[in-house]
Design a protein around this motif. Structure first.
Motif, PDB file in Angstrom:
ATOM      1  N   PHE A  11       0.832  -1.208   0.000  1.00 32.61           N
ATOM      2  CA  PHE A  11       0.000   0.000   0.000  1.00 32.61           C
ATOM      3  C   PHE A  11       0.869   1.262   0.000  1.00 32.61           C
ATOM      4  O   PHE A  11       0.656   2.165  -0.797  1.00 32.61           O
ATOM      5  N   ALA A  50       3.463  -7.914   5.637  1.00 29.12           N
ATOM      6  CA  ALA A  50       2.609  -8.855   4.901  1.00 29.12           C
ATOM      7  C   ALA A  50       2.958  -8.906   3.423  1.00 29.12           C
ATOM      8  O   ALA A  50       2.713  -9.906   2.746  1.00 29.12           O
ATOM      9  N   SER A  51       3.537  -7.818   2.920  1.00 30.60           N
ATOM     10  CA  SER A  51       3.757  -7.704   1.478  1.00 30.60           C
ATOM     11  C   SER A  51       4.979  -8.454   0.972  1.00 30.60           C
ATOM     12  O   SER A  51       5.187  -8.543  -0.232  1.00 30.60           O
ATOM     13  N   PHE A  72      -2.672  -6.773  -2.804  1.00 33.71           N
ATOM     14  CA  PHE A  72      -1.949  -6.607  -4.075  1.00 33.71           C
ATOM     15  C   PHE A  72      -2.913  -6.331  -5.224  1.00 33.71           C
ATOM     16  O   PHE A  72      -2.604  -5.568  -6.131  1.00 33.71           O
ATOM     17  N   ASP A  87      10.427   3.390   6.473  1.00 34.09           N
ATOM     18  CA  ASP A  87      10.032   2.101   7.064  1.00 34.09           C
ATOM     19  C   ASP A  87      11.239   1.562   7.820  1.00 34.09           C
ATOM     20  O   ASP A  87      12.285   1.309   7.219  1.00 34.09           O
ATOM     21  N   ALA A 137      -1.884 -13.984  -5.741  1.00 38.94           N
ATOM     22  CA  ALA A 137      -3.052 -14.172  -6.614  1.00 38.94           C
ATOM     23  C   ALA A 137      -3.791 -12.838  -6.716  1.00 38.94           C
ATOM     24  O   ALA A 137      -4.138 -12.252  -5.699  1.00 38.94           O
ATOM     25  N   PHE A 143      -6.107  -6.601   3.794  1.00 43.34           N
ATOM     26  CA  PHE A 143      -6.576  -7.954   4.142  1.00 43.34           C
ATOM     27  C   PHE A 143      -6.071  -8.993   3.135  1.00 43.34           C
ATOM     28  O   PHE A 143      -4.876  -9.132   2.951  1.00 43.34           O
ATOM     29  N   LYS A 144      -6.972  -9.690   2.436  1.00 42.63           N
ATOM     30  CA  LYS A 144      -6.524 -10.791   1.579  1.00 42.63           C
ATOM     31  C   LYS A 144      -6.216 -10.373   0.147  1.00 42.63           C
ATOM     32  O   LYS A 144      -5.775 -11.187  -0.654  1.00 42.63           O
TER      33      LYS A 144
HETATM   34  C1  LIG Z   1      -0.196 -15.758   3.574  1.00 41.96           C
HETATM   35  C2  LIG Z   1      -0.723 -14.549   2.858  1.00 41.96           C
HETATM   36  C3  LIG Z   1      -1.161 -14.683   1.557  1.00 41.96           C
HETATM   37  C4  LIG Z   1      -1.662 -13.583   0.871  1.00 41.96           C
HETATM   38  N1  LIG Z   1      -2.050 -13.741  -0.427  1.00 41.96           N
HETATM   39  C5  LIG Z   1      -2.460 -12.655  -1.127  1.00 41.96           C
HETATM   40  C6  LIG Z   1      -2.792 -12.791  -2.492  1.00 41.96           C
HETATM   41  O1  LIG Z   1      -2.711 -13.891  -3.040  1.00 41.96           O
HETATM   42  N2  LIG Z   1      -3.219 -11.686  -3.167  1.00 41.96           N
HETATM   43  C7  LIG Z   1      -3.317 -10.463  -2.562  1.00 41.96           C
HETATM   44  O2  LIG Z   1      -3.707  -9.487  -3.221  1.00 41.96           O
HETATM   45  N3  LIG Z   1      -2.997 -10.306  -1.259  1.00 41.96           N
HETATM   46  C8  LIG Z   1      -2.580 -11.377  -0.537  1.00 41.96           C
HETATM   47  N4  LIG Z   1      -2.280 -11.250   0.780  1.00 41.96           N
HETATM   48  C9  LIG Z   1      -2.584  -9.974   1.436  1.00 41.96           C
HETATM   49  C10 LIG Z   1      -1.506  -8.929   1.214  1.00 41.96           C
HETATM   50  O3  LIG Z   1      -0.257  -9.502   1.446  1.00 41.96           O
HETATM   51  C11 LIG Z   1      -1.785  -7.754   2.170  1.00 41.96           C
HETATM   52  O4  LIG Z   1      -3.093  -7.255   1.966  1.00 41.96           O
HETATM   53  C12 LIG Z   1      -0.797  -6.620   1.909  1.00 41.96           C
HETATM   54  O5  LIG Z   1       0.504  -7.098   1.914  1.00 41.96           O
HETATM   55  C13 LIG Z   1      -0.948  -5.512   2.946  1.00 41.96           C
HETATM   56  O6  LIG Z   1      -0.043  -4.501   2.599  1.00 41.96           O
HETATM   57  P1  LIG Z   1       0.267  -3.277   3.540  1.00 41.96           P
HETATM   58  O7  LIG Z   1       1.217  -2.429   2.808  1.00 41.96           O
HETATM   59  O8  LIG Z   1      -0.997  -2.669   4.017  1.00 41.96           O
HETATM   60  O9  LIG Z   1       0.914  -3.915   4.867  1.00 41.96           O
HETATM   61  P2  LIG Z   1       2.396  -4.499   5.132  1.00 41.96           P
HETATM   62  O10 LIG Z   1       2.945  -5.190   3.966  1.00 41.96           O
HETATM   63  O11 LIG Z   1       2.330  -5.257   6.412  1.00 41.96           O
HETATM   64  O12 LIG Z   1       3.275  -3.205   5.301  1.00 41.96           O
HETATM   65  C14 LIG Z   1       3.342  -2.442   6.464  1.00 41.96           C
HETATM   66  C15 LIG Z   1       4.754  -1.893   6.569  1.00 41.96           C
HETATM   67  O13 LIG Z   1       4.775  -0.919   7.615  1.00 41.96           O
HETATM   68  C16 LIG Z   1       6.009  -1.024   8.256  1.00 41.96           C
HETATM   69  N5  LIG Z   1       5.901  -0.370   9.555  1.00 41.96           N
HETATM   70  C17 LIG Z   1       5.411  -0.854  10.720  1.00 41.96           C
HETATM   71  N6  LIG Z   1       5.457   0.102  11.666  1.00 41.96           N
HETATM   72  C18 LIG Z   1       5.955   1.208  11.079  1.00 41.96           C
HETATM   73  C19 LIG Z   1       6.215   2.542  11.524  1.00 41.96           C
HETATM   74  N7  LIG Z   1       5.968   2.926  12.784  1.00 41.96           N
HETATM   75  N8  LIG Z   1       6.724   3.443  10.638  1.00 41.96           N
HETATM   76  C20 LIG Z   1       6.972   3.101   9.373  1.00 41.96           C
HETATM   77  N9  LIG Z   1       6.741   1.850   8.897  1.00 41.96           N
HETATM   78  C21 LIG Z   1       6.238   0.929   9.739  1.00 41.96           C
HETATM   79  C22 LIG Z   1       6.320  -2.499   8.273  1.00 41.96           C
HETATM   80  O14 LIG Z   1       7.723  -2.712   8.420  1.00 41.96           O
HETATM   81  C23 LIG Z   1       5.796  -2.945   6.923  1.00 41.96           C
HETATM   82  O15 LIG Z   1       6.804  -2.952   5.945  1.00 41.96           O
HETATM   83  C24 LIG Z   1      -1.757 -12.322   1.506  1.00 41.96           C
HETATM   84  C25 LIG Z   1      -1.291 -12.181   2.823  1.00 41.96           C
HETATM   85  C26 LIG Z   1      -0.774 -13.284   3.501  1.00 41.96           C
HETATM   86  C27 LIG Z   1      -0.274 -13.097   4.902  1.00 41.96           C
END
Ligand SMILES: Cc1cc2nc3c(=O)[nH]c(=O)nc-3n(C[C@H](O)[C@H](O)[C@H](O)COP(=O)(O)OP(=O)(O)OC[C@H]3O[C@@H](n4cnc5c(N)ncnc54)[C@H](O)[C@@H]3O)c2cc1C
Length: 343
Positions: free
Chosen positions: A14, A41-42, A312, A33, A48, A308-309
């Motif tokens: 995101f 999670a990413s 991506f 970060d 998929a 959530f799920k």
């Molecule tokens: C097993 C699994 C399978 C999945 N399969 C799919 C799929 O097939 N297709 C799909 O579309 N999605 C899938 N997802 C979901 C997808 O991975 C998540 O929705 C997505 O990664 C969320 O992204 P994000 O950037 O919100 O969070 P995150 O990737 O968790 O990023 C948050 C970031 O914030 C950082 N952070 C934390 N605290 C701080 C702070 N105080 N200051 C600055 N940075 C900080 C962390 O280090 C991290 O890098 C799956 C997830 C899992 C766990």
């Protein structure tokens, strides 16, 4: 670099997608970060990019469709600018047709013709059309041509490299400059929970495995609740568990159950070696929709969370609507995606 116009906290999909949308529009962006791109999670392996079922249309499905249709050019540009491969391709998806499911599947196929704007199809097909169908070659499958895949960890690395190539800064710490958006996944959900009497969101653990099975151009499979996703690099991901209650981020017997179930549901996996096991925390809001807009805890700041799920799948459009808001003050966010929906 001069003062940043935009500070993005969190370098998951995101945060990186918002940063990229802003950089493309000429903004000076810093991403902060403490753990680096793809640490949360990413940094996973499944990837998929699957649509909702084409029926009961709503804002969330329309937003997701837009995002899935934006993905091809989004990731092509990232690959081009970065020189890194995100592993994106619209290879489609096969699901076994359940007994008695033909009429419903056909109705969805008709609905898809309008809802998907002629850009992709949902149809019942003979399994024998495909080299490695689920459930063997004798039966029928639902084939959709909208589903795509990418490699999550590599997609994050490619986006980070593209940002750097365009002059953005990625650092582990630093002060806020310009407009600030927090995309810190599970960490921000915990902060929101601590400040509210009701739970605003919760991390949902998922475990997945990467297998040594090369079917790079084959459609992915959705069978028995499992995603089986062949990647460009000759691996195939399988996943995932969905765990509300968990104790740490290690992989355990629940993943071994998924691997065993995937092997029996999909014969090409039977002899495949497990290359990697991985677990992450999906950021889930109470409404289950993304949380996009003004940050509920930090006046004047913004939030992009709740992937959530399908984080991506949603990312290209999340980048677009947040750049509209951050850079142009234009709010194009669906009502159901406002943070208030989960407060
Ligand atoms: C097993 C699994 C399978 C999945 N399969 C799919 C799929 O097939 N297709 C799909 O579309 N999605 C899938 N997802 C979901 C997808 O991975 C998540 O929705 C997505 O990664 C969320 O992204 P994000 O950037 O919100 O969070 P995150 O990737 O968790 O990023 C948050 C970031 O914030 C950082 N952070 C934390 N605290 C701080 C702070 N105080 N200051 C600055 N940075 C900080 C962390 O280090 C991290 O890098 C799956 C997830 C899992 C766990």
């Amino acid at each position: 670099m001069a003062m940043a116009d935009i500070t993005v906290r969190g370098a998951g999909i995101f945060g990186l997608a918002v940063a990229w949308a802003c950089v493309r529009r000429g903004a000076a962006v810093q991403v902060i970060d403490p753990f680096g791109p793809g640490a949360g999670a990413s940094g996973g392996i499944v990837g998929a990019l699957a649509p909702h079922v084409p029926e009961n249309w709503n804002d969330k499905k329309a937003f997701q469709l837009d995002s899935l249709l934006m993905a091809k050019s989004f990731w092509a540009e990232v690959a081009d600018v970065s020189g890194h491969a995100p592993g994106y391709a619209r290879t489609g998806r096969l699901q076994p047709l359940e007994p008695g499911g033909a009429a419903l599947a056909a109705a969805r196929g008709v609905a898809a013709q309008t809802l998907w704007q002629g850009r992709a199809v949902w149809r019942v097909a003979d399994a024998a059309e495909f080299a490695h169908p689920p459930g063997g070659a004798g039966g029928q499958v639902i084939h959709d041509t909208l589903t795509a895949r990418l490699h999550p960890g590599r997609a994050c690395a490619a986006l980070a490299a593209a940002l750097l190539a365009k002059g953005a800064v990625i650092r582990t710490e630093g002060a806020d400059e310009g407009r600030v958006i927090r995309a810190t996944g599970a960490a921000d959900l915990a902060a929101l929970n601590a400040a509210h009497s009701r739970q605003v969101g919760s991390p949902i653990k998922g475990q997945a495995a990467l297998m040594d099975l090369a079917l790079p151009d084959h459609p992915q499979i959705f069978a028995g609740g499992m995603h089986i996703v062949p990647h460009e690099d000759g691996t195939t991901a399988i996943g995932s568990t969905t765990e509300r209650d968990f104790d740490g981020l290690h992989c355990d017997a629940l993943l071994e159950d998924v691997i065993a179930a995937a092997r029996s549901a999909y014969p090409p996996l039977q002899e495949a070696r497990v290359i990697r096991r991985w677990a992450g925390l999906r950021p889930r809001s109470r409404s289950r929709a993304p949380m996009l807009g003004a940050h509920p805890l930090h006046p004047g700041q913004f939030i992009a969370n709740g992937g959530f799920k399908i984080g991506f799948g949603m990312a290209p459009k999340v980048g677009q609507v947040m750049a509209d808001l951050l850079l142009e003050g234009r709010d194009t966010i669906p009502d159901g995606f406002r943070p208030e929906a989960s407060l």
